[in-house]
Design a protein around this motif. Structure first.
Motif, short mmCIF file in Angstrom:
data_model
loop_
_atom_site.label_atom_id
_atom_site.label_comp_id
_atom_site.label_asym_id
_atom_site.label_seq_id
_atom_site.Cartn_x
_atom_site.Cartn_y
_atom_site.Cartn_z
N ILE A 211 34.75 45.62 71.02
CA ILE A 211 33.95 44.58 70.36
C ILE A 211 33.12 44.03 71.43
O ILE A 211 31.80 43.73 70.96
CB ILE A 211 34.68 43.27 69.62
N ILE A 212 33.49 44.01 72.55
CA ILE A 212 32.45 43.36 73.58
C ILE A 212 31.40 44.38 73.91
O ILE A 212 29.80 44.15 73.89
CB ILE A 212 33.05 43.12 74.91
N LYS A 213 31.70 45.81 73.74
CA LYS A 213 30.77 46.82 73.88
C LYS A 213 29.65 46.73 72.67
O LYS A 213 28.54 47.07 73.03
CB LYS A 213 31.48 48.35 74.09
N LEU A 214 30.34 46.63 71.72
CA LEU A 214 29.31 46.52 70.46
C LEU A 214 28.46 45.34 70.44
O LEU A 214 27.26 45.53 70.22
CB LEU A 214 30.13 46.39 69.04
N LEU A 215 28.73 44.32 70.86
CA LEU A 215 27.88 43.20 70.76
C LEU A 215 26.79 43.38 72.13
O LEU A 215 25.60 43.11 71.83
CB LEU A 215 28.62 42.21 71.10
N ALA A 216 27.21 44.09 73.08
CA ALA A 216 26.23 44.40 74.26
C ALA A 216 25.28 45.15 73.75
O ALA A 216 23.91 45.10 74.07
CB ALA A 216 26.89 44.86 75.42
N GLU A 217 25.69 46.35 72.86
CA GLU A 217 24.81 47.37 72.18
C GLU A 217 23.67 46.48 71.25
O GLU A 217 22.61 46.94 71.13
CB GLU A 217 25.08 48.33 71.28
N LEU A 218 24.19 45.47 70.46
CA LEU A 218 23.27 44.73 69.58
C LEU A 218 22.17 43.94 70.53
O LEU A 218 20.87 43.69 69.99
CB LEU A 218 24.31 43.87 68.76
N VAL A 219 22.64 43.10 71.47
CA VAL A 219 21.67 42.24 72.02
C VAL A 219 20.95 42.82 73.18
O VAL A 219 19.83 42.41 73.73
CB VAL A 219 22.55 40.94 72.49
N GLN A 220 21.31 43.96 73.77
CA GLN A 220 20.69 44.78 74.81
C GLN A 220 19.90 44.20 75.91
O GLN A 220 18.94 43.88 76.15
CB GLN A 220 19.53 45.51 74.01
N PRO A 221 20.99 43.55 76.62
CA PRO A 221 20.40 42.81 78.17
C PRO A 221 19.79 43.75 78.89
O PRO A 221 20.11 45.05 78.88
CB PRO A 221 21.72 42.38 78.54
#
Length: 575
Positions: A211-221
């Protein structure tokens, strides 16, 4: 990944069993003590590797285990007006009187000592050295000040050291077969953290890595972004942001051997493709806060074991009056505590929602912490999306009107098992208007909704990995497609709201009291079904029982199931 490595998983379970039988049964305490030992081991290995690299490249490198170490309490108080030469004399004198040979503080040296000597050596020398590792003024040393090494028995320490050595041998073997060592180490550490199997006080629990990886893919730091988690726990979201950036840089540099993990994500912790400047930027880009001192220490060591030299994780209550940061961060990724109320007298005065509920205060706080143009990805309980109270509506209205509210991704209730069964959602929004700015027009034009039904794991307490990715990769694909359409001015697209994802215009959301639940806007379809008449069904049943008998023969039947069916047929025919 770890769940596929039975040998490694077995060794970690052995380590747990040794601590349990050795008298340390609290999982959080055991994790902290195991973390200290893992950190000692990894510190030695990294230092030896850097020494070899320096010899190969002829670049200067000073080992952390070179020279003598003087415990802080035995260091002379050097006068402020002392010259540089006088300071050198003070330090030389301290080393002569109290200095401890740093070479003996290496894991590879003290692990050979007899049990009684080893325990005393680690307690009185190695662990104090570890606490002082980055110097008196460092953030790490500050938060390690109150750390305590509490392994009580020489036999437990010897067994733990032996098992950790065996774990590292397996990790090295796996690394030779292709997987990055730091990734394997991360899996080991995450498996240890997963043993915190119950929610802590204030509603804290681990966020699953996928879920952390999914969220990172969505916000794209991106490199250079200041990334924050205002309730960071063990630093999982900060590590997720770091790994996403490192992976993107590695891909841009032409790295070819990265393959998707079991959840479909491509990730690496190895920063070999980073320039020194890029590494320096990353080292100063991660900021976390937590009100639990143990979590702060675990978070610091978690990130340091993944190659981040000086993480900026601090012990602070970001909801309190003493926390004054505003508009500091480009990216916020968080799963703030869901339950509990905050002491009304200590709530920061900038909050206007008029509530003491922690989940609402964190949402308001995240808005304040974002820079204009900064993006947040936040996990919240479903109740925040639908709550009818004034505070709930205030928060949703503030975020929708003052931010470009991009997405709501509803998740099934089993995602956080075994910690909690609460239904949750991911929110993605970008700050447009500051808290004191007058809004000329609401920042949100439409909100994209997705109903995640599967996350690739069973939704029970066991959370067994399924063969597919669930909806994870489809969410990324659909969301990126939606964002591309927004940028290409296809805002007036007609969305089929019977599907699992669609966009809803601001005006409609406003008319629904800023309700952000998927089901509020989904259109349900019902298929018409034609059923046989009761008389036809009864006739078929009679035929199946008596076959080819004539009506005259049937009429002679006086009892049994056929007689009952005949009577039922007569009653239906009369209606």
């Amino acid at each position: 990944m770890l769940q596929h490595n039975a040998e490694l998983k077995s060794k970690i379970n052995q380590l747990w069993d040794k601590f349990w039988s050795g008298g340390i049964s609290n999982p959080l305490t055991a994790i902290e003590q195991i973390t200290y030992l893992l950190f000692m081991k990894r510190l030695d290995e990294l230092d030896l590797k850097k020494q070899l690299d320096a010899e190969w490249t002829d670049e200067p490198y000073k080992s952390k285990f070179e020279g003598k170490w003087v415990p802080p309490e035995l260091r002379s108080k050097i006068p402020d007006n002392a010259s540089e030469l006088e300071k050198i004399d003070y330090r030389a004198n301290d080393e002569k009187k109290h200095g401890i040979d740093r070479r003996g503080l290496r894991w590879s040296q003290f692990n050979k000592k007899p049990a009684e000597q080893m325990l005393e050596h680690v307690q009185t020398k190695v662990f104090p050295f570890l606490k002082d590792l980055n110097g008196t003024e460092s953030n790490f040393t500050h938060h390690m000040k109150n750390a305590v090494f509490i392994i009580p028995k020489p036999s437990l320490l010897v067994e733990a050291v032996k098992t950790i050595d065996e774990i590292f041998v397996i990790m090295e073997k796996d690394a030779k077969q292709g997987q990055n060592f730091q990734d394997i180490q991360g899996d080991v550490y995450e498996f240890l953290l997963s043993e915190i199997a119950s929610a802590g006080k204030n509603g804290q629990f681990r966020t699953p890595r996928h879920i952390i990886k999914l969220l990172a893919e969505l916000v794209q730091p991106k490199l250079g972004d200041k990334i924050c988690d205002p309730a960071c726990g063990t630093g999982g979201f900060l590590l997720g942001g770091y790994q996403y950036i490192v992976t993107q840089l590695a891909l841009k540099a032409g790295t070819k051997d990265l393959i998707p993990d079991e959840d479909g994500f491509i990730r690496t912790s190895v920063a070999s493709t980073l320039t020194p400047d890029a590494q320096a930027i990353l080292d100063t880009s991660l900021f976390g806060f937590d009100i639990d001192g143990t979590m702060v220490r675990l978070g610091l060591m978690n990130l340091m074991m993944h190659g981040i030299s000086e993480p900026q994780i601090d012990y602070k209550d970001t909801l309190s009056k003493t926390f004054e940061e505003e508009g500091q961060y480009n990216i916020i990724m968080a799963n703030p505590p869901f339950t509990g109320n905050v002491d009304k007298g200590d709530i920061n005065e900038r909050f206007q929602s008029g509530t003491t509920k922690s989940e609402l205060l964190f949402m308001e706080n995240i808005y304040h912490l974002l820079r204009k143009g900064g993006t947040a990805g936040v996990i919240i309980p479903q109740g925040v999306l639908t709550g009818k109270g004034k505070a709930f509506q205030f928060i949703r209205k503030q975020l929708i009107e003052r931010c470009d509210f991009k997405a709501v991704i509803s998740m099934p209730s089993g995602v956080f098992k075994p910690y909690a069964g609460v239904s949750t959602a991911i929110l993605i929004f970008t700050k447009v208007w500051g808290p004191k700015e007058k809004i000329s027009t609401p920042a949100t034009e439409r909100v994209w909704f997705y109903d995640m039904e599967r996350d690739g794991y069973s939704l029970d307490d066991k959370r067994i990995k399924k063969e597919d990715f669930g909806d994870l990769q489809d969410i990324i694909y659909q969301y990126n497609g939606y964002i591309s359409e927004e940028h290409s001015q296809k805002q007036n697209k007609e969305w089929d709201r019977t599907k699992k994802c669609f966009a809803v215009p601001f005006k409609e959301i406003e008319s629904e009291g800023y309700d952000l639940s998927f089901n509020c806007y989904k259109e349900h379809t019902f298929d018409s079904v034609e059923y046989e008449s009761p008389l036809t069904i009864v006739e078929r049943l009679i035929s199946s029982e008596v076959g080819e008998l004539s009506e005259k023969d049937i009429s002679k039947i006086e009892s049994g199931i056929v007689r009952d069916l005949l009577d039922l047929r007569g009653m239906i025919s009369e209606q």
